[in-house]
Scaffold this active site. Structure first.
Site, PDB file in Angstrom:
ATOM      1  N   SER A 214     -11.659  -5.843   5.256  1.00 25.38           N
ATOM      2  CA  SER A 214     -11.112  -6.668   6.340  1.00 25.38           C
ATOM      3  C   SER A 214     -11.760  -8.047   6.308  1.00 25.38           C
ATOM      4  CB  SER A 214     -11.437  -5.982   7.675  1.00 25.38           C
ATOM      5  OG  SER A 214     -10.902  -6.710   8.721  1.00 25.38           O
ATOM      6  N   THR A 252       6.187 -11.555   4.200  1.00 23.73           N
ATOM      7  CA  THR A 252       5.655 -12.838   3.726  1.00 23.73           C
ATOM      8  C   THR A 252       4.144 -12.868   3.905  1.00 23.73           C
ATOM      9  OG1 THR A 252       7.726 -13.898   4.271  1.00 23.73           O
ATOM     10  CG2 THR A 252       5.812 -15.346   4.040  1.00 23.73           C
ATOM     11  N   CYS A 343     -17.838   1.449  27.982  1.00 21.46           N
ATOM     12  CA  CYS A 343     -18.506   1.167  29.252  1.00 21.46           C
ATOM     13  C   CYS A 343     -17.600   1.486  30.412  1.00 21.46           C
ATOM     14  CB  CYS A 343     -18.883  -0.296  29.323  1.00 21.46           C
ATOM     15  SG  CYS A 343     -20.446  -0.583  28.572  1.00 21.46           S
TER      16      CYS A 343
HETATM   17  N1  PLP Z   1     -13.369   0.389   9.515  1.00 20.99           N
HETATM   18  C1  PLP Z   1     -14.528  -0.060  10.015  1.00 20.99           C
HETATM   19  C2  PLP Z   1     -15.814   0.526   9.525  1.00 20.99           C
HETATM   20  C3  PLP Z   1     -14.538  -1.059  10.966  1.00 20.99           C
HETATM   21  O1  PLP Z   1     -15.699  -1.507  11.461  1.00 20.99           O
HETATM   22  C4  PLP Z   1     -13.300  -1.584  11.426  1.00 20.99           C
HETATM   23  C5  PLP Z   1     -13.270  -2.569  12.508  1.00 20.99           C
HETATM   24  O2  PLP Z   1     -14.007  -2.450  13.482  1.00 20.99           O
HETATM   25  C6  PLP Z   1     -12.115  -1.101  10.856  1.00 20.99           C
HETATM   26  C7  PLP Z   1     -12.192  -0.106   9.916  1.00 20.99           C
HETATM   27  C8  PLP Z   1     -10.770  -1.660  11.269  1.00 20.99           C
HETATM   28  O3  PLP Z   1     -10.628  -2.960  10.716  1.00 20.99           O
HETATM   29  P1  PLP Z   1      -9.488  -3.996  11.139  1.00 20.99           P
HETATM   30  O4  PLP Z   1      -9.928  -4.609  12.404  1.00 20.99           O
HETATM   31  O5  PLP Z   1      -9.459  -5.010  10.039  1.00 20.99           O
HETATM   32  O6  PLP Z   1      -8.212  -3.259  11.226  1.00 20.99           O
END
Ligand code: PLP
Length: 758
Positions: A214, A252, A343
């Protein structure tokens, strides 16, 4: 809102998301304004866009060491996870032997995107395989023996390189050995989101089939990510359409996102501006922060083992403080961190820390502090300084005892503490410095002892209103040497006390400075139930019973009555007790029950009889005792105690709060102030938050813990226009609800709180 004493923001929540690096933002902007082509277009603008995209892809391969296989751009890791899981499970469905009862494995500490997607696709694809969580040890390391035992039967195994809550880093090579020696053919996904930029990846040297990434966790834009797919690993497009990404992922492409990622990749392959610190430096930063935290909060416990975590994540708990309290404190100091748990008022722990077997208190109080590789020494220094400042602020509330602090928030009157749905009350007469504690709760012992010492208070008594079924009293842990020698009954009421006669009733009382705490037997909920009424001693002695606060235990609860289906309960006695109390108390005198299940703080007879017909009927003697007992039994039949859950002390009814009050946004606030005479602006946060940061015009602080006290003082002046503010608008909203329910006529709050007013 007018000028606010502002501290600059210190952002320490990089595992949630990061700011976009300036150079990455610039590159993204350029693709929106000049190189804005569609990579599928064959004209020059399109070709230029395609060039950016392919260059980014080639850098991505370098960064993760993927000389072969596919790198497909996605909207983020969640999409990459779907793509991987759909691809693997769809293929597995074609080939698995349904007699073998296969399973799907995932690490117990995976991001929710993984187990939730597994469940989803397992169902959609009609596979109905058993999905099993792989246990972890106390450091969050996967149980390799479990994998060795189960993986031969697994359609797919999902693990993560680095955990988002703890930074725990798995040993991928050991993991690979166990997986492949037991099942060379299972599909293996490794979530690499939190590893990018922190762990060196040489993916081509591994047998990892899928690896999602990501952008926004490493200074690129939100909405861009990529997924690596090993050569020959099965693939099914998750998004079909115009055939972009060679038909593997249509739609796209997000060129600004790609351009921002391109700049980040430059940093990672050593072709950037050198803004990312080395691992060694990041470890130094972590040590410096850990030291600052430990100095500020000496009792701190770290929930992650630094020896097997990436250096950018610290997860900790401060005993005696909830995650929400620390978040509020840090937010007031303009430091952003996150809690491990959701929380909410019903505290839930972190499932990651729970899976690691940490004690529940540690899991519930977990705070995650995370920074990214672009952190600078100056930022870390500033963070450490601010952390020390936060700790000193707690001294204002006397939540930690700091002798050298001269402007502590002085306690006078009633303080309400809460643990879950239970209440504990501290009453202080500031003149004599005498205090009394009612309904002591074990979780609050340390906090109460600290407050007593910090404020220099002399404890006169610690009293329970009855033997509680849902918790053990912490009375004896609070007693000072003098009280330890005093003879009392089992509830803490002293054997020697004064008596006064009111309305032909002889009532025992004890002194708390110029006040008297009067005991009234009010059996019903239990045989031993009492109510305690706090009166001015002089008035009482003159025969006038005017209770400021009545601690009524579980006789009257907010919105209901205490249950009468315990062995020692007696509904007919409750009937008598309700009539006795209602005869003694003024309609608007404050009732302080021992439970507050719905965040309603305090109540009055007036407010309760308006919404509780049964109580109204008893008070006005409209119902005979036999009918009351029948109706009460029916009410109590709604209580179903469940193992491991809080024992409810009264049946909750549907009379939830819904009292209207003005919700002002920042612009409307000024107009409201111009239009309304003599408005009182009240900051409803705790004194330590207030001390750290507040708007100049909100110059009165009434913390929620002292809302009951404020209402008590304002009892006769309900016309006073009030505007409440807090951090996010949530506390001011519940306080406003309570005030309106208790008859305050002009209540408003700032919607969105300080967060939206900056
Ligand atoms: N996997 C992990 C370990 C993450 O920390 C996160 C986001 O918090 C994700 C997956 C999901 O990523 P995205 O926000 O790019 O969909």
């Amino acid at each position: 809102m007018t000028e606010q004493q502002q501290l600059s923001q210190i952002y320490l929540d990089a595992n949630a998301t990061t700011p976009v690096l300036p150079a990455a933002a610039q590159a993204a902007l350029a693709t929106m304004q000049t190189q804005f082509g569609n990579p599928s277009s064959s004209h020059i603008t399109g070709l230029q866009a395609k060039q950016i995209m392919e260059q980014t892809r080639s850098k991505a391969r370098k960064v993760i060491g993927a000389s072969s296989g596919q790198v497909i751009f996605t909207s983020g890791a969640t999409e990459g996870i779907q793509t991987a899981i759909l691809s693997a499970l769809y293929q597995a469905k074609q080939s698995y032997n349904s007699n073998k009862k296969p399973c799907i494995l995932y690490g117990a500490t995976e991001h929710k995107a993984v187990p939730e997607s597994l469940k989803h696709w397992n169902h959609i694809l009609d596979i109905h395989s058993e999905i099993k969580a792989i246990p972890v040890d106390k450091d969050g390391m996967l149980d390799l023996d479990f994998i060795a035992k189960e993986v031969s039967n697994a359609l797919m195994i999902c693990t993560m390189a680095v955990n988002n809550e703890t930074g725990a880093e798995q040993d991928l090579s050991k993991l690979e050995t166990v997986i492949r020696s037991n099942n060379p053919n299972t599909y293996w996904m490794v979530d690499c989101v939190q590893a990018l930029g922190k762990v060196e990846l040489k993916i081509a040297n591994t047998s990892i089939d899928y690896a999602p990434f990501s952008g926004h966790k490493l200074y690129a834009m939100k909405g861009i990510g990529f997924v690596y797919i090993r050569e020959k690993a099965p693939f099914t497009p998750f998004i079909a359409g115009g055939g972009q990404e060679s038909g593997l992922r249509s739609g796209t492409e997000n060129l600004p996102g790609l351009a921002s990622l391109n700049v980040i990749f430059d940093e990672l392959i050593g072709q950037g501006r050198g803004v990312f610190a080395t691992k060694e430096t990041l470890c130094d930063y972590r040590d410096q922060i850990a030291k600052a935290l430990t100095t500020a909060f000496p009792t701190i416990v770290f929930n992650n083992n630094f020896a097997c975590s990436v250096p950018t994540t610290l997860n900790f708990a401060i005993p005696g403080f909830s995650a929400k309290e620390i978040l509020d404190l840090f937010d007031a100091a303009n430091i952003r961190v996150s809690s491990g748990s959701a929380c909410s008022s019903k505290v839930t722990g972190s499932f990651v820390l729970d899976a690691m077997g940490l004690p529940q208190t540690q899991s519930e109080a977990a705070i995650r502090l995370s920074f990214g590789p672009a952190a600078t020494q100056a930022e870390i220094d500033a963070a450490c300084e601010r952390i020390a400042y936060c700790a000193r602020a707690l001294g204002h509330s006397c939540l930690v005892n700091m002798n050298d602090l001269d402007n502590k928030s002085k306690l006078d009157g009633l303080v309400q503490f809460k643990v879950g749905g239970s209440c504990c009350w501290l009453f202080v007469d500031s003149e004599s410095k005498e205090a009394v504690i009612i309904e002591p709760l074990a979780e609050l012992t340390q906090r109460l002892l600290t407050v007593l010492e910090c404020q220099g208070l002399k404890l006169r008594a610690v009293i329970d209103t009855h033997g509680h079924a849902d918790h053990a009293s912490a009375r004896t842990q609070l007693l000072n040497d003098e009280l330890k020698t005093q003879k009392t009954d089992h509830l803490g009421w002293p054997a020697q006390c004064n008596v006064v006669t009111v309305d032909m009733l002889t009532l025992p009382f004890i002194d708390v400075g110029k006040f008297a705490l009067v005991k009234i037997a009010t059996p019903g909920h239990t045989q031993d139930s009492i109510s305690l009424a706090l009166c001015h001693k002089a008035e009482l002695k003159a025969g006038k019973f005017n209770s400021l606060y009545t601690f009524c235990g579980d006789l009257i609860l907010m919105g209901t009555l205490g249950r009468t289906n315990f062995e020692s309960s007696d509904a007919s006695q409750m009937y008598q007790s309700l009539q006795l109390l209602s005869g003694l108390l003024e309609q608007d005198s404050l009732l302080c029950p021992s439970h507050d299940y719905n965040n309603e703080f305090v109540t009055t007879l007036n407010a309760e009889t308006q919404r509780n017909q049964l109580l109204a009927d008893v008070v006005s003697v409209r119902i005979p005792v036999a009918d009351f007992m029948k109706k009460k039994a029916k009410l109590d039949s709604h209580i179903h105690d469940q193992a491991n859950q809080e024992i409810m002390c009264g049946a909750l009814t549907s009379c939830s709060q819904n009292h209207s009050f003005l919700e002002l946004n920042n612009d409307a606030l000024q107009a409201h102030l111009d239009d309304t005479k003599d408005v009182q602006l009240i900051d409803i946060r705790e004194p330590h938050e207030y001390a750290l940061n507040h708007a100049q015009q909100f110059d009165k602080n009434v913390p929620l813990t002292r809302l009951a006290n404020f209402i008590g003082l304002q009892r006769l002046n309900k016309n006073q226009p009030l505007v409440l503010v807090c951090r996010s608008g949530s506390r001011s909203s519940v306080a406003a609800q309570t005030l309106v329910r208790l008859g305050f006529e002009h209540v408003a709050h700032l919607k969105g709180g300080y967060a939206l007013a900056q």
